[in-house]
Scaffold this active site. Structure first.
Site, short mmCIF file in Angstrom:
data_model
loop_
_atom_site.label_atom_id
_atom_site.label_comp_id
_atom_site.label_asym_id
_atom_site.label_seq_id
_atom_site.Cartn_x
_atom_site.Cartn_y
_atom_site.Cartn_z
N ASN A 130 1.05 -1.62 -0.08
CA ASN A 130 0.09 0.06 -0.31
C ASN A 130 1.25 1.11 -0.23
O ASN A 130 0.77 2.55 -0.55
CB ASN A 130 -1.21 -0.24 1.08
N THR A 208 -3.24 -8.71 9.88
CA THR A 208 -2.81 -9.00 11.49
C THR A 208 -3.00 -10.44 11.23
O THR A 208 -1.85 -10.78 11.67
CB THR A 208 -4.43 -8.33 12.01
N GLU A 228 3.98 -3.68 12.70
CA GLU A 228 2.38 -3.15 12.33
C GLU A 228 1.29 -2.73 11.46
O GLU A 228 1.67 -4.49 10.37
CB GLU A 228 3.34 -1.59 11.70
N CYS A 262 -3.21 1.90 6.35
CA CYS A 262 -4.28 0.94 7.77
C CYS A 262 -4.53 2.35 9.08
O CYS A 262 -5.53 2.58 9.67
CB CYS A 262 -3.35 0.62 8.84
N GLU A 431 7.77 3.03 14.96
CA GLU A 431 8.46 2.95 14.14
C GLU A 431 8.50 4.60 14.28
O GLU A 431 8.13 4.96 15.59
CB GLU A 431 7.98 1.88 12.72
#
Length: 452
Positions: A130, A208, A228, A262, A431
């Protein structure tokens, strides 16, 4: 084996790429291990200088990288230019931390105690489709700055910009084999990276479901990892907010990158007393979004990444659904129109599951407690927005919403200067930000006796 890369806007093959085998991953780890030793031994100033040179080389190729991203990912040209620029900025920011990656001196009796931050070794970065360039750089830039080697596995559908970045790294003077790109399938190249004993840490961004699988494999090997994962972020609009501003900002909060984000604000929660007015204000912004050729400077939203993603999004939006809809092109390409569902139940799949497309759900709430309850009524906790003029309310709700990244009167989620990561099933670790380099180091404690 060769893998074809499709342009999501035309469905044309734009390139074929060799798919990395498990044996080739093993050979890459051997090469990276040797390169990492020399890199870690180099003077910090020299490592910083090379990373800045890498950033400058990326800057010289912004337009080339952006257009490559448009071809493989279908991103709008403006978004793709930002993404390439973000890689440059991340490298610059990480380079600034090389000479500031310091340990501590801790007061202890009988001597001197110091801590050293040492690189982990070889880092495996598994990047998503993405945001192929920026998210790859989230792991790569600080890992290199901390003295590690990086093996980057891009998504199967979007390897082209990653491969070009590896070429630019060599052009900038980074040591050979320090930064390698290994395109290929997740269940081949990805698994080989995760399971390899010579890879010290995995950085994964993706679903996930896959994150849990990687976590289990890393647990068996006591391997460090950062995850993430997914999100179902709320956009909470209180009656006391600047309603016009909140409504104007809403469409692109879930339509940017065709909703393949996300952090997309796909659960729009509006105080009941202003719910109807909010819809009136928001509808024109959704129906007027320009969806089309990503290379056209006027385009605001491009296609979805693939046919399988298009079919997934369609399953959440039946034809008879009550919705505010925009338009999308007919013909080739993976197009879906901007869609705001207006009659979903709070516990429906569309309201609780990550769709990863240009679809959001709007739900009314009665008061502050009800807003928080709805905001937390998913398995995720990545991001979110709170619109209010009341500073006290903004702070209360920020503390109550279980998410890692919140914005007040804004939809901004990611800044490379600040930590980013999620709660619950949105991931583990953080991050970006000032501590990013430390996440790629081992802390060694050294005690020096001063007693006679």
């Amino acid at each position: 084996m060769q893998h074809s890369i499709l342009n999501p806007a035309t469905e044309e093959v734009v390139a074929t790429v060799h798919a990395t085998t498990a044996a080739e991953v093993d050979a890459a780890v051997v090469r990276a291990t040797a390169a990492q030793r020399g890199w870690a031994a180099a003077a910090p100033a020299d490592r910083a200088r090379l990373l800045r040179r890498f950033a400058a080389t990326v800057d010289e190729h912004i337009e080339e990288l952006a257009r490559l991203e448009v071809r493989e990912a279908g991103h709008t040209l403006g978004n793709a230019r930002w993404e390439a620029g973000n890689v440059r900025d991340l490298l610059d920011y990480a380079a600034g931390g090389v000479e500031r990656l310091t340990g501590r001196q801790i007061p202890v009796p009988g001597g001197l105690d110091i801590t050293l931050l040492e690189p982990l070794g070889v880092i495996g970065v598994i990047a998503p489709w993405n945001f192929p360039m920026p998210i790859a750089a989230w792991g790569t830039a600080p890992a290199l700055a901390a003295g590690n080697a990086v093996l980057l596995k891009p998504a199967e559908t979007t390897p082209l910009t990653a491969l070009r970045l590896a070429e630019l790294a060599l052009e900038a003077g980074l040591p050979e084999h320090l930064f390698q790109v290994l395109p290929g399938a997740g269940d081949t190249a990805g698994d080989a990276l995760v399971e390899h004993p010579g890879v010290a840490k995995i950085v994964f961004t993706g679903s996930t479901r896959v994150g849990k699988q990687i976590m289990a494999k890393c647990a068996d090997r006591v391997k460090r990892l950062t995850l993430e994962l997914g999100g179902k972020s709320p956009n909470i609009v209180f009656a006391d907010s600047d309603l016009e501003a909140a409504a104007a900002a809403t469409p692109m909060s879930f339509l940017d990158n065709s909703g393949q984000d996300c952090c997309a604000r796909t659960r729009i929660l509006v105080e009941r007393s202003v719910y109807d007015r909010f819809l009136e204000l928001t509808a024109p912004g959704i129906t007027s979004v320009v969806v089309g050729d990503p290379l056209d400077e006027k385009t605001q939203m491009g296609p979805l990444i693939s046919r399988s993603q298009l079919e997934r999004v369609r399953r959440y939006v039946p034809g008879e659904a009550e919705a505010i809809r925009g338009s999308a092109p007919d013909g080739p390409g993976f197009w879906f129109p901007p869609t705001l569902l207006t009659a979903e139940a709070p516990d429906s799949p569309a309201a609780t599951e990550e769709i990863f497309g240009p679809v959001a759900v709007v739900l009314p709430f009665d008061d502050e407690a009800d807003a928080v309850r709805l905001a937390n009524a998913t398995a995720y906790g990545l991001s979110g927005s709170i619109w209010t003029r009341d500073v006290g309310r903004a702070l209360r709700v920020s503390q109550a919403v279980r998410a890692g990244n919140l914005s007040v009167n804004s939809h901004s989620s990611v800044r490379y200067w600040t930590p980013f990561g999620g709660y619950r099933q949105s991931g583990l670790g953080r991050e970006l930000g000032p501590d990013a380099l430390a996440a790629f180091t081992e802390t060694k404690n050294v005690f020096i006796s001063t007693e006679a």
